[in-house]
Design an enzyme around this catalytic site. Structure first.
Site, PDB file in Angstrom:
ATOM      1  N   ARG A  18       0.809  -1.277   0.128  1.00  0.00           N
ATOM      2  CA  ARG A  18      -0.083  -0.054   0.157  1.00  0.00           C
ATOM      3  C   ARG A  18       0.770   1.207  -0.023  1.00  0.00           C
ATOM      4  NH1 ARG A  18      -4.109  -0.301   4.833  1.00  0.00           N
ATOM      5  NH2 ARG A  18      -2.370  -1.472   5.671  1.00  0.00           N
ATOM      6  N   GLU A  19       1.973   1.190  -0.760  1.00  0.00           N
ATOM      7  CA  GLU A  19       2.894   2.295  -0.729  1.00  0.00           C
ATOM      8  C   GLU A  19       2.084   3.672  -1.236  1.00  0.00           C
ATOM      9  OE1 GLU A  19       5.591  -1.401  -1.910  1.00  0.00           O
ATOM     10  OE2 GLU A  19       3.425  -0.544  -2.097  1.00  0.00           O
ATOM     11  N   LEU A  20       1.201   3.482  -2.238  1.00  0.00           N
ATOM     12  CA  LEU A  20       0.312   4.575  -2.851  1.00  0.00           C
ATOM     13  C   LEU A  20      -0.186   5.228  -1.596  1.00  0.00           C
ATOM     14  CD1 LEU A  20      -0.020   6.571  -5.096  1.00  0.00           C
ATOM     15  CD2 LEU A  20      -1.761   4.672  -5.923  1.00  0.00           C
ATOM     16  N   GLY A 461     -23.074   5.991  11.513  1.00  0.00           N
ATOM     17  CA  GLY A 461     -22.573   4.901  12.272  1.00  0.00           C
ATOM     18  C   GLY A 461     -21.353   4.911  12.909  1.00  0.00           C
ATOM     19  N   ARG A 544      -8.161   5.016   0.086  1.00  0.00           N
ATOM     20  CA  ARG A 544      -9.199   4.146   0.854  1.00  0.00           C
ATOM     21  C   ARG A 544      -8.861   2.707   0.031  1.00  0.00           C
ATOM     22  NH1 ARG A 544     -11.567   1.946   4.907  1.00  0.00           N
ATOM     23  NH2 ARG A 544     -13.811   1.640   4.635  1.00  0.00           N
ATOM     24  N   CYS A 545      -8.490   1.916   1.223  1.00  0.00           N
ATOM     25  CA  CYS A 545      -8.294   0.647   0.648  1.00  0.00           C
ATOM     26  C   CYS A 545      -9.360  -0.282   1.563  1.00  0.00           C
ATOM     27  CB  CYS A 545      -6.831  -0.020   0.617  1.00  0.00           C
ATOM     28  SG  CYS A 545      -5.869   0.875  -0.517  1.00  0.00           S
ATOM     29  N   CYS A 672     -25.399   4.347  -0.403  1.00  0.00           N
ATOM     30  CA  CYS A 672     -24.546   5.870  -0.900  1.00  0.00           C
ATOM     31  C   CYS A 672     -23.864   5.120  -2.020  1.00  0.00           C
ATOM     32  CB  CYS A 672     -23.550   5.960   0.171  1.00  0.00           C
ATOM     33  SG  CYS A 672     -22.521   4.511   0.583  1.00  0.00           S
ATOM     34  N   GLU A 694     -26.575   9.074   0.424  1.00  0.00           N
ATOM     35  CA  GLU A 694     -25.604   9.803   0.194  1.00  0.00           C
ATOM     36  C   GLU A 694     -26.406  10.929  -1.029  1.00  0.00           C
ATOM     37  OE1 GLU A 694     -23.451  11.631  -3.124  1.00  0.00           O
ATOM     38  OE2 GLU A 694     -24.289   9.511  -3.151  1.00  0.00           O
ATOM     39  N   HIS A 723     -16.362  12.578   2.625  1.00  0.00           N
ATOM     40  CA  HIS A 723     -15.259  12.060   1.987  1.00  0.00           C
ATOM     41  C   HIS A 723     -14.135  13.421   1.759  1.00  0.00           C
ATOM     42  CE1 HIS A 723     -17.779   8.715   0.868  1.00  0.00           C
ATOM     43  NE2 HIS A 723     -16.498   7.969   1.326  1.00  0.00           N
TER      44      HIS A 723
END
Length: 786
Positions: A18-20, A461, A544-545, A672, A694, A723
């Site tokens: 997850r370097e990015l 939530g 977001r992963c 959403c 949303e 977001h």
């Protein structure tokens, strides 16, 4: 035997570790320079290309990498950023790029009335990937900015790689967008009704595509892949008719074009796709295997047929024997070239099984992530080769795949006969999926029990997952904290969230979900039939992963999953606290799902487990239970002819979960980042007492459909975008509420953010919620409702 070549439509962007993600977040915090961020991207691309070549692919794919989103890349590539992101000329292209994605907090006013708001975000076809929706207008002008893409081609060529560039096709790019302030008309046009203003822009856009193709050819790109997945949709005739003249113009560039479709059969568009003036056609042989024979007949011999034989969206090992059985008749029939590929981009699967040494060995043998899928392509290519020297390698690979599939068919890990019988009986009952009384009767009982004001305020939530929470969870997983110490730490976080909400003055509280790593993973960890990876990350959007669970076997709930946390939170306040659950369709859709039984059978197993949790929450005194189903629309088949069957079992699964609740218990659901207007009857069929959606990025546009449909139950349209770090003012939120109150009876309206708040920090969270509560109170005063 003819030469078979291999390629892929795209590769995961985030990196093996997850370097990015981490580079992006450091950049946004001001801890990393722009040049360092760009260098991270360059290194990742080089690594990904090298892996593709090491696995024997004949081309590396360039143009699939994005720092945030590939659709946003195309917005900048073709110079059609909305005016509010043009700024004052001093910002870099990268600053404008991230402003489109995250909003421009410093840019507080503009003629468009959006106050620097980020672009709307929605789902990429029927996946859980979110793309930024291009905004067009009748006056949109395009301008080519190809410097970055050409630089990436030069990077790959300098490393000695043969290059195939991947781009969105021009028609799909326009289809994915919207005409500002004409959302309803755009939706109607997409359904085959009104004139579609997006299509009017094609004549302006095509010359830029042609110029870009010429540039790419001059830069040494051997092929250009143009992704047109909308050919798998029920297209209006105007869009279908636009393909041939558009591609005739593009073919004049002299570039070898590979038209790529995926996610759906072509059906009535088979003939159209085959006769377009392109050098090759890529098809999804996982979702559209039945069309391969007709494609072999229809596609002219001088064109390449690229067969997406390895599943790019799920993580099960390919049945290589079955794949060969599919491929051999096609190869025998075709005199033209055949390429092998994954069905779609590998963006949708984790990076490599090498990072999963702790997985159960038997289960691990059933899986293939992105790196392993490249190896599967190499095996298939080898097996189809006439070179006798490599037949032993292919034989060993095929034997391993054969053993894995045999193990999966017979393993006791997978099958639970008693559970399957119980769930089948539950799903077959006459009416276990209906609430006892109609909504109007339930509403009266719930109002008497809850005594909420008009425009009741709540959140979706989750509250911020702080570094302290994440550190405690990580320490607990490493065995450095006992269960008792970890539970106490989470209780303290829950108590903090309750105090903050009471100080703010929210009407309906939540416990904040401090104990949850993810809204699907948390539940899967407590259900039989699920497995989890340590590093199986998949990009959802931007940085977001998510780490989707693997549903490998029959699903059941051994014990309550949320009741203790909900009871504790409710004990801290006199205000109602929602019990928070994830719905069966969303758990299904956001997991890697077993493919050895129909999806509805798995959904009903999950529904039975959630139903037990609803029952236990109600018995514990929880008066409001939210069963989130944000993926209901996402799971909709791309072809309308398949909608009814899907919606029948998907809505039944939700009702199976909720129907056990008594009339005085209020059932909420949340959805959403999707277009809901075309499935409003199904949403109404869920019969949730309250739905939150949303809607802020679209300026309440979605509510128009709910109003026209006369949605009968209560609605909470999101009044601010979670977001983005931007904190909108109370008057901005009040304006959205006034707009909502014009189309939905005020007595039916709730006030809430767009989505959960786990990715935000506490200061911006409390500031935004305070403004939201102020807006709700203002609306109560204006409308004289208490």
């Amino acid at each position: 035997m003819k030469l078979v070549q291999t390629h892929i439509p795209g590769f995961p962007r985030i990196g093996a570790a997850r370097e990015l993600k981490f580079a992006l977040e450091r950049f946004w915090r001001g801890e990393l320079s722009e040049s360092s961020l760009l260098e991270t991207g360059s290194k990742l691309r080089a690594q990904h290309w090298e892996m593709q070549r090491q696995q024997g692919l004949d081309f590396v794919t360039v143009g699939d990498f994005a720092l945030y989103d590939h659709v946003a890349n195309h917005i900048q590539l073709f110079g059609c950023e909305p005016e509010r992101f043009g700024f004052r000329g001093s910002e870099t292209p990268l600053a404008r790029y991230f402003a489109m994605a995250r909003g421009d907090g410093a840019h507080e006013s503009c003629a468009c009335g959006q106050n620097g708001a980020a672009l709307e975000m929605t789902k990429w076809f029927d996946t859980n990937y979110h793309y930024l929706v291009p905004e067009f207008s009748a006056g949109t002008e395009f301008a080519l900015h190809s410097e970055q893409l050409l630089a990436e081609v030069a990077e790959a060529r300098a490393a000695g790689h043969p290059v195939k560039v991947a781009l969105l096709g021009p028609l799909t790019f326009l289809w994915l967008g919207k005409v500002r302030d004409a959302g309803a008309a755009t939706a109607d046009a997409a359904a085959g009704g009104a004139h579609d203003a997006r299509l009017d822009l094609l004549e302006r856009l095509l010359p830029l595509y042609s110029r870009l193709l010429v540039q790419l050819r001059a830069a040494g790109a051997e092929w250009v892949q143009l992704d047109e997945p909308i050919l798998g949709l029920d297209l209006p005739n105007a869009w279908r008719n636009a393909f041939e003249p558009a591609y005739w113009l593009l073919s004049q560039s002299g570039t070898q074009l590979m038209l790529a479709t995926y996610f759906s059969p072509l059906e009535e568009n088979v003939s159209l796709a085959c006769r377009l003036p392109v050098a090759g056609l890529h098809v999804d042989a996982v979702r559209a295997a039945s069309e391969l024979t007709s494609l072999a007949d229809w596609l002219p011999a001088h064109k390449v047929l690229s067969i997406g034989i390895v599943d790019g969206r799920n993580i099960w090992r390919t049945d290589l024997d079955a794949a060969l059985a599919t491929l051999m008749p096609v190869l025998a029939k075709r005199s033209g070239a055949v390429w092998l590929s994954t069905s779609c981009s590998l963006l949708h699967v984790p990076y490599s099984l090498a990072a999963e040494p702790a997985l159960d060995n038997e289960l691990r043998s059933w899986l293939a992530f992105a790196e392993e899928k490249l190896a599967e392509l190499a095996l298939l290519k080898t097996a189809l080769s006439a070179d006798e020297r490599v037949s032993g390698q292919a034989a060993r690979g095929f034997a391993a795949a054969r053993a894995a599939h045999a193990s999966r068919r017979t393993s006791p890990l997978v099958h639970n006969a008693g559970l399957r019988a119980r769930v089948a009986a539950l799903a077959a009952e006459k009416a276990p999926d209906r609430r006892h009384s109609p909504f109007a009767d339930r509403q009266r009982q719930q109002q008497a029990r809850l005594k909420l004001p008009a425009f009741p305020t709540t959140t979706i939530g989750s509250f911020p997952q702080t570094p302290h929470i994440r550190a405690a969870r990580a320490a607990f997983k490493r065995g450095e904290l006992t269960a008792a110490v970890y539970e106490q730490a989470m209780r303290e976080e829950i108590a903090h969230a309750i105090r903050e909400q009471e100080v703010l003055g929210l009407d309906v509280l939540v416990h904040g979900e401090a104990e949850r790593n993810d809204m699907v993973e948390y539940f899967g960890e407590q259900l039989d039939g699920f497995a989890f990876t340590a590093n199986g990350w998949v990009q959802s959007y931007g940085s977001r992963c998510v780490k989707p669970p693997i549903i490998y076997g029959d699903v059941q709930r051994p014990q309550p999953m949320t009741v203790g946390w909900a009871e504790y939170a409710q004990s801290l306040t006199a205000k109602p606290v929602k019990g928070m659950l994830t719905g069966p369709v969303t758990i299904l859709q956001w997991s890697f799902v077993r493919d050895d039984q129909p999806r509805d059978a798995t959904a009903w197993q999950i529904a039975a487990a959630i139903r037990e949790e609803v029952r236990d929450l109600e018995q514990a005194g929880i008066g409001i239970i939210q069963i989130d189903e944000p993926a209901l629309r996402e799971g909709l088949p791309l072809r309308r002819s398949r909608w009814d069957a899907y919606l029948a079992w998907a809505t039944k699964a939700f009702r199976l979960s909720a129907a056990v609740a008594g009339d005085a218990t209020q059932i909420h659901t949340h959805m959403c980042y999707a277009e809901f207007n075309d499935i409003l009857p199904a949403i109404a069929a869920l019969d949730a007492d309250v739905i939150t959606i949303e809607s802020s990025r679209s300026a309440m546009e979605l509510l128009g459909g709910f109003a026209r449909f006369r949605y009968p139950n209560e609605i909470g349209p999101g009044v601010y975008d979670i977001h983005s770090p931007r904190v909108p003012g109370s008057e901005e939120m009040a304006a959205l509420l006034r707009k909502a109150a014009k189309v939905v009876p005020p007595a039916q309206l709730w006030v809430n953010p767009d989505c959960g708040l786990k990715t935000r920090a506490w200061p911006e969270t409390t500031a935004a919620l305070q403004n939201m509560i102020t807006a709700a109170r203002q609306l109560r005063k204006e409308m004289e409702l208490s």
